[in-house]
Design a protein around this motif. Structure first.
Motif, PDB file in Angstrom:
ATOM      1  N   SER A   1       0.839  -1.195   0.000  1.00 28.53           N
ATOM      2  CA  SER A   1       0.000   0.000   0.000  1.00 28.53           C
ATOM      3  C   SER A   1       0.876   1.248   0.000  1.00 28.53           C
ATOM      4  O   SER A   1       2.089   1.179   0.210  1.00 28.53           O
ATOM      5  CB  SER A   1      -0.923   0.024   1.214  1.00 28.53           C
ATOM      6  OG  SER A   1      -0.171   0.167   2.410  1.00 28.53           O
ATOM      7  N   PHE A   2       0.247   2.399  -0.241  1.00 30.17           N
ATOM      8  CA  PHE A   2       0.920   3.677  -0.109  1.00 30.17           C
ATOM      9  C   PHE A   2      -0.046   4.672   0.521  1.00 30.17           C
ATOM     10  O   PHE A   2      -1.250   4.426   0.596  1.00 30.17           O
ATOM     11  CB  PHE A   2       1.420   4.190  -1.467  1.00 30.17           C
ATOM     12  CG  PHE A   2       0.337   4.706  -2.378  1.00 30.17           C
ATOM     13  CD1 PHE A   2       0.071   6.065  -2.492  1.00 30.17           C
ATOM     14  CD2 PHE A   2      -0.421   3.833  -3.140  1.00 30.17           C
ATOM     15  CE1 PHE A   2      -0.925   6.538  -3.337  1.00 30.17           C
ATOM     16  CE2 PHE A   2      -1.413   4.295  -3.993  1.00 30.17           C
ATOM     17  CZ  PHE A   2      -1.667   5.650  -4.083  1.00 30.17           C
ATOM     18  N   GLU A   3       0.485   5.777   0.996  1.00 26.83           N
ATOM     19  CA  GLU A   3      -0.324   6.785   1.676  1.00 26.83           C
ATOM     20  C   GLU A   3      -0.276   8.103   0.915  1.00 26.83           C
ATOM     21  O   GLU A   3       0.730   8.426   0.259  1.00 26.83           O
ATOM     22  CB  GLU A   3       0.161   6.979   3.117  1.00 26.83           C
ATOM     23  CG  GLU A   3      -0.046   5.741   3.979  1.00 26.83           C
ATOM     24  CD  GLU A   3       0.325   5.981   5.430  1.00 26.83           C
ATOM     25  OE1 GLU A   3       0.637   7.146   5.772  1.00 26.83           O
ATOM     26  OE2 GLU A   3       0.300   5.023   6.222  1.00 26.83           O
ATOM     27  N   ARG A   4      -1.379   8.842   1.027  1.00 23.20           N
ATOM     28  CA  ARG A   4      -1.477  10.173   0.429  1.00 23.20           C
ATOM     29  C   ARG A   4      -1.798  11.192   1.516  1.00 23.20           C
ATOM     30  O   ARG A   4      -2.689  10.970   2.340  1.00 23.20           O
ATOM     31  CB  ARG A   4      -2.605  10.269  -0.601  1.00 23.20           C
ATOM     32  CG  ARG A   4      -2.555   9.379  -1.791  1.00 23.20           C
ATOM     33  CD  ARG A   4      -3.664   9.795  -2.766  1.00 23.20           C
ATOM     34  NE  ARG A   4      -3.995   8.752  -3.712  1.00 23.20           N
ATOM     35  CZ  ARG A   4      -5.024   7.933  -3.596  1.00 23.20           C
ATOM     36  NH1 ARG A   4      -5.825   8.051  -2.544  1.00 23.20           N
ATOM     37  NH2 ARG A   4      -5.256   7.005  -4.506  1.00 23.20           N
ATOM     38  N   LEU A   5      -1.107  12.310   1.472  1.00 21.54           N
ATOM     39  CA  LEU A   5      -1.486  13.488   2.241  1.00 21.54           C
ATOM     40  C   LEU A   5      -2.018  14.505   1.239  1.00 21.54           C
ATOM     41  O   LEU A   5      -1.295  14.911   0.320  1.00 21.54           O
ATOM     42  CB  LEU A   5      -0.295  14.058   3.004  1.00 21.54           C
ATOM     43  CG  LEU A   5      -0.496  15.446   3.629  1.00 21.54           C
ATOM     44  CD1 LEU A   5      -1.624  15.426   4.659  1.00 21.54           C
ATOM     45  CD2 LEU A   5       0.790  15.972   4.227  1.00 21.54           C
ATOM     46  N   ILE A   6      -3.271  14.918   1.398  1.00 22.69           N
ATOM     47  CA  ILE A   6      -3.904  15.834   0.458  1.00 22.69           C
ATOM     48  C   ILE A   6      -4.219  17.143   1.182  1.00 22.69           C
ATOM     49  O   ILE A   6      -4.893  17.144   2.215  1.00 22.69           O
ATOM     50  CB  ILE A   6      -5.193  15.228  -0.128  1.00 22.69           C
ATOM     51  CG1 ILE A   6      -4.859  13.942  -0.889  1.00 22.69           C
ATOM     52  CG2 ILE A   6      -5.895  16.223  -1.050  1.00 22.69           C
ATOM     53  CD1 ILE A   6      -6.068  13.227  -1.438  1.00 22.69           C
ATOM     54  N   ILE A   7      -3.696  18.231   0.633  1.00 20.58           N
ATOM     55  CA  ILE A   7      -3.959  19.581   1.129  1.00 20.58           C
ATOM     56  C   ILE A   7      -4.635  20.349  -0.003  1.00 20.58           C
ATOM     57  O   ILE A   7      -4.085  20.433  -1.107  1.00 20.58           O
ATOM     58  CB  ILE A   7      -2.654  20.285   1.542  1.00 20.58           C
ATOM     59  CG1 ILE A   7      -1.939  19.466   2.629  1.00 20.58           C
ATOM     60  CG2 ILE A   7      -2.922  21.701   2.016  1.00 20.58           C
ATOM     61  CD1 ILE A   7      -0.514  19.883   2.859  1.00 20.58           C
ATOM     62  N   GLU A   8      -5.832  20.880   0.234  1.00 14.08           N
ATOM     63  CA  GLU A   8      -6.550  21.550  -0.848  1.00 14.08           C
ATOM     64  C   GLU A   8      -7.314  22.764  -0.327  1.00 14.08           C
ATOM     65  O   GLU A   8      -7.645  22.857   0.857  1.00 14.08           O
ATOM     66  CB  GLU A   8      -7.503  20.576  -1.539  1.00 14.08           C
ATOM     67  CG  GLU A   8      -8.520  19.922  -0.648  1.00 14.08           C
ATOM     68  CD  GLU A   8      -9.317  18.857  -1.379  1.00 14.08           C
ATOM     69  OE1 GLU A   8      -9.319  18.862  -2.618  1.00 14.08           O
ATOM     70  OE2 GLU A   8      -9.938  18.018  -0.707  1.00 14.08           O
ATOM     71  N   ARG A   9      -7.569  23.660  -1.246  1.00 17.36           N
ATOM     72  CA  ARG A   9      -8.309  24.868  -0.916  1.00 17.36           C
ATOM     73  C   ARG A   9      -9.756  24.505  -0.619  1.00 17.36           C
ATOM     74  O   ARG A   9     -10.391  23.749  -1.371  1.00 17.36           O
ATOM     75  CB  ARG A   9      -8.240  25.868  -2.071  1.00 17.36           C
ATOM     76  CG  ARG A   9      -8.883  27.214  -1.763  1.00 17.36           C
ATOM     77  CD  ARG A   9      -8.706  28.164  -2.933  1.00 17.36           C
ATOM     78  NE  ARG A   9      -7.321  28.563  -3.094  1.00 17.36           N
ATOM     79  CZ  ARG A   9      -6.746  29.550  -2.433  1.00 17.36           C
ATOM     80  NH1 ARG A   9      -7.440  30.243  -1.530  1.00 17.36           N
ATOM     81  NH2 ARG A   9      -5.479  29.861  -2.641  1.00 17.36           N
ATOM     82  N   ALA A  10     -10.278  25.038   0.465  1.00 17.22           N
ATOM     83  CA  ALA A  10     -11.663  24.791   0.868  1.00 17.22           C
ATOM     84  C   ALA A  10     -12.290  26.123   1.241  1.00 17.22           C
ATOM     85  O   ALA A  10     -12.042  26.644   2.333  1.00 17.22           O
ATOM     86  CB  ALA A  10     -11.727  23.821   2.042  1.00 17.22           C
ATOM     87  N   GLY A  11     -13.057  26.687   0.319  1.00 16.86           N
ATOM     88  CA  GLY A  11     -13.662  27.993   0.568  1.00 16.86           C
ATOM     89  C   GLY A  11     -12.607  29.069   0.644  1.00 16.86           C
ATOM     90  O   GLY A  11     -11.821  29.265  -0.296  1.00 16.86           O
ATOM     91  N   ASP A  12     -12.548  29.769   1.783  1.00 16.86           N
ATOM     92  CA  ASP A  12     -11.567  30.835   1.961  1.00 16.86           C
ATOM     93  C   ASP A  12     -10.293  30.349   2.632  1.00 16.86           C
ATOM     94  O   ASP A  12      -9.393  31.155   2.913  1.00 16.86           O
ATOM     95  CB  ASP A  12     -12.173  31.969   2.804  1.00 16.86           C
ATOM     96  CG  ASP A  12     -13.320  32.650   2.074  1.00 16.86           C
ATOM     97  OD1 ASP A  12     -13.303  32.634   0.822  1.00 16.86           O
ATOM     98  OD2 ASP A  12     -14.230  33.169   2.754  1.00 16.86           O
ATOM     99  N   GLY A  13     -10.165  29.045   2.891  1.00 17.73           N
ATOM    100  CA  GLY A  13      -8.982  28.523   3.565  1.00 17.73           C
ATOM    101  C   GLY A  13      -8.524  27.213   2.952  1.00 17.73           C
ATOM    102  O   GLY A  13      -8.751  26.944   1.769  1.00 17.73           O
ATOM    103  N   PHE A  14      -7.880  26.368   3.768  1.00 17.90           N
ATOM    104  CA  PHE A  14      -7.350  25.086   3.315  1.00 17.90           C
ATOM    105  C   PHE A  14      -7.744  24.006   4.311  1.00 17.90           C
ATOM    106  O   PHE A  14      -8.035  24.281   5.476  1.00 17.90           O
ATOM    107  CB  PHE A  14      -5.818  25.140   3.190  1.00 17.90           C
ATOM    108  CG  PHE A  14      -5.327  25.987   2.062  1.00 17.90           C
ATOM    109  CD1 PHE A  14      -5.110  25.438   0.810  1.00 17.90           C
ATOM    110  CD2 PHE A  14      -5.082  27.340   2.255  1.00 17.90           C
ATOM    111  CE1 PHE A  14      -4.649  26.213  -0.233  1.00 17.90           C
ATOM    112  CE2 PHE A  14      -4.626  28.129   1.224  1.00 17.90           C
ATOM    113  CZ  PHE A  14      -4.408  27.563  -0.036  1.00 17.90           C
TER     114      PHE A  14
END
Length: 494
Positions: free
Chosen positions: A185-198
C-alpha cells in the motif's frame, strides 16, 4: 493595328540586309576558320533581339495610361466571428471544486498549472512552495500550522509531491505520496483549498507494479554502473545479494563485466514511488554467466502466488533459483551489510591502535554510524552487550557449532536468547570499543576456531531445488525470464 505589319517590315529591313551581306561574306570565306562565321551569326541574333525589343516598346506605348482609368470606391461592413474560449466556463455544471475561485479576478475560465517535486529534509513551508513555483502566503501559513503536514511532510525526504496551482500561482491542491511499508500500500497526504482557507486529510491506497528492464557494463564499480544506467540503488543492492554466493563484488568484478535485470517499479496513482523486487537477473563475470529468477512455490493454502499488476508477495517457499531450478540461497549470507566495502580482510596486519603485527581474525566493513547490521544466518542470540575492545557486540549461535560476531555497534536491537532469522536486523554499526572510525567488525567461528568469513558462504550448503510437483510452473517462468533478459541486454548494446 493594320499599321503594325508595315512598321515591323520597315524596322527589320536593315537587319535583313545586314544578314544577306554576312551570308555572302561567309560563302566567300567558306574555306577559312569557323570562328568568324559563328561571330557573325551571333551578331545577327543580337540584331534580331534588338528589333523585337523595339517592336515591343512600340506596342506597349499603345496601352492605356493607368492613371487616367476611372476609380470607384466600394465600402462593405465585415462582422467578426464570436470568440469561443477554449477553457471551461464558470457556468459549466461539472466544474471541479469552486468554479470561480477568489483569486481568478472574476474570469469566466480557469487555467490551472501542475508541477511535481520530491520533498527534502530541509524543506520549510515557504521553501517547499517556492520550489513548486507557488506564491501563496495563505497556503504557507496553513502548512506551518497543520499537524498532518508537520507529521508527514516537512522534514521528510523523497516523498513525491504534485501541486495544482491557479493561473496566478496560488495553491489549489497539494498531494504527497509515499510507501512506508512492504504491505503493498501507499499513503497520500492531500492539502486543498476549501472555501476561503485550506484543509488536509490522509488516504491509503494499494500500489500497482510495472515491469522495468535495464542493463549495464562495469567500468569501475557496480554502483557507478547502475547509476549510469538509471537503475535504483535498491535494485543494485538486490543484484549484489542475489549473486553474492558466486561473485565477490568487493574483489571479483572486472572491467567489461555485463549484467541485465528485470525488476518491479511500485507506483501510486501512476507515479513511481520506489523500486520493488528483482524478478530475474543475469551477471556475466570474467566471461562466465550467472542467471537468477524469483520463484514462489505454490502451496495448498495460497495456490496463486503471483497477480499481474500487483507487487509480488512471499506466499510460500520463495527465493531465487538459477534457470535450471537450483536454489541460490545458502545457509549464510555473504555479508552482514546489504552492500559495503571491505577495509580489512582476514590476514596479518599492523594493528591500528596497538601498532603491532597481529592476525586480524575477522573482516572489517566500511559503514557509517547507524547502518543496519543483519544476521547472516538463522540462529539464537548468545550474547548482546559490551565486551572490552569489541565495544557493543552481538554474538549469534548457529547450528553445527557455528558462531558469528558483530562488533563496534552503536545500537543493539536484540536480547539474549532471542531467535533470529537470516537477514533480520540485529543492530546498527558504530565506532564503540577499540575503533579508529565507524565500521563493522565481523567474525565467523567454527567450534571456537576463527574462519575466513568471505569463504564460508561459498562452502555453505544450498537450499533444496524446485520440487518436482512445481517444476512445470517454474519452467514456464524461467522461459519468460530468458526472453526478458535477452531484451534487457539489448538496451546496453544500443
Amino acid at each position: 493595328m493594320s499599321a503594325l505589319p508595315s512598321l515591323f517590315q520597315r524596322l527589320s529591313r536593315p537587319l535583313h540586309a545586314r544578314g544577306r551581306l554576312l551570308l555572302r561574306h561567309w560563302k566567300q570565306r567558306s574555306r577559312q576558320s569557323w570562328r568568324p562565321a559563328l561571330l557573325g551569326l551571333s551578331l545577327v541574333a543580337l540584331g534580331l533581339s534588338a528589333g523585337a525589343y523595339a517592336v515591343a516598346a512600340v506596342v506597349v506605348s499603345f496601352a492605356p495610361d493607368p492613371a487616367r482609368l476611372p476609380v470607384q470606391e466600394v465600402t462593405a461592413e465585415v462582422r467578426a466571428l464570436p470568440f469561443v474560449s477554449p477553457f471551461a466556463t464558470a457556468s459549466a455544471p461539472d466544474m471541479p471544486r469552486s468554479a470561480n475561485p477568489p483569486d481568478s479576478g472574476g474570469a469566466g475560465y480557469r487555467f490551472n498549472l501542475y508541477r511535481s517535486e520530491l520533498s527534502r529534509p530541509q524543506d520549510t513551508a515557504e521553501g517547499l512552495l517556492y520550489r513548486l513555483g507557488i506564491h501563496d502566503p495563505q497556503a504557507a501559513v496553513f502548512l506551518k500550522r497543520d499537524i498532518l503536514t508537520h507529521r508527514h511532510l516537512l522534514g521528510r525526504t523523497g516523498r513525491l509531491l504534485s501541486a495544482e496551482a491557479s493561473e496566478r500561482n496560488t495553491l489549489l491542491r497539494l498531494t504527497a505520496r509515499w510507501s512506508p511499508s512492504d504491505d503493498g500500500s501507499f499513503e497520500r497526504l492531500i492539502i486543498e483549498r476549501a472555501g476561503d482557507g485550506f484543509s488536509s486529510h490522509m488516504e491509503k491506497a494499494m500500489l500497482t507494479a510495472s515491469l522495468r528492464m535495464a542493463s549495464g557494463v562495469i567500468e569501475s564499480s557496480l554502483f557507478a554502473s547502475t547509476d549510469q544506467a538509471g537503475i535504483p540503488d535498491a535494485v543494485a543492492v538486490q543484484l549484489a545479494e542475489i549473486f553474492s554466493a558466486d561473485i565477490d563484488f568487493h574483489s571479483d568484478l572486472r572491467q567489461g563485466d555485463r549484467y541485465a535485470v528485470v525488476y518491479e517499479m511500485l507506483e501510486g496513482d501512476g507515479e513511481p514511488l520506489r523500486a520493488g523486487r528483482v524478478l530475474s537477473a543475469e551477471f556475466i563475470n570474467a566471461g562466465k554467466a550467472y542467471q537468477a529468477v524469483w520463484f514462489t512455490e505454490p502451496n495448498a493454502d495460497l495456490p496463486a502466488p503471483v497477480v499481474a499488476g500487483q507487487p509480488t508477495q512471499t506466499t510460500g517457499r520463495s527465493g531465487y533459483y538459477n534457470l535450471d531450478g537450483q536454489s541460490l540461497k545458502r545457509a549464510y549470507l555473504a555479508s552482514p551489510l546489504a552492500f559495503s566495502r571491505v577495509t580489512s580482510g582476514f590476514r596479518m596486519r599492523l594493528h591500528p591502535i596497538l601498532k603491532t603485527w597481529r592476525a586480524h581474525l575477522g573482516v572489517d566493513y566500511a559503514a557509517p554510524i547507524g547502518t543496519p547490521v543483519r544476521a547472516v544466518g538463522d540462529g539464537v542470540v548468545e550474547f548482546a552487550g559490551e565486551q572490552g575492545g569489541y565495544g557493543k557486540v552481538v554474538i549469534l549461535r548457529h547450528r553445527n557449532g557455528h558462531q558469528t560476531l558483530y562488533a563496534h555497534l552503536s545500537r543493539i536491537l536484540v536480547r539474549h536468547g532471542q531467535r533470529i532469522a537470516q537477514g533480520q536486523t540485529l543492530a546498527a554499526s558504530g565506532a564503540t570499543g577499540w575503533a579508529t572510525g565507524p565500521h563493522l567488525h565481523y567474525e565467523f567461528r567454527i567450534n571456537g576456531q576463527h574462519q575466513n568469513p568471505l569463504l564460508i558462504v561459498r562452502r555453505s550448503e544450498s537450499a533444496p531445488p524446485v520440487s518436482a510437483a512445481n517444476r512445470p510452473a517454474f519452467d514456464h517462468i524461467a522461459q519468460q525470464a530468458r526472453l526478458q533478459l535477452v531484451s534487457a541486454q539489448l538496451l546496453a548494446s544500443r
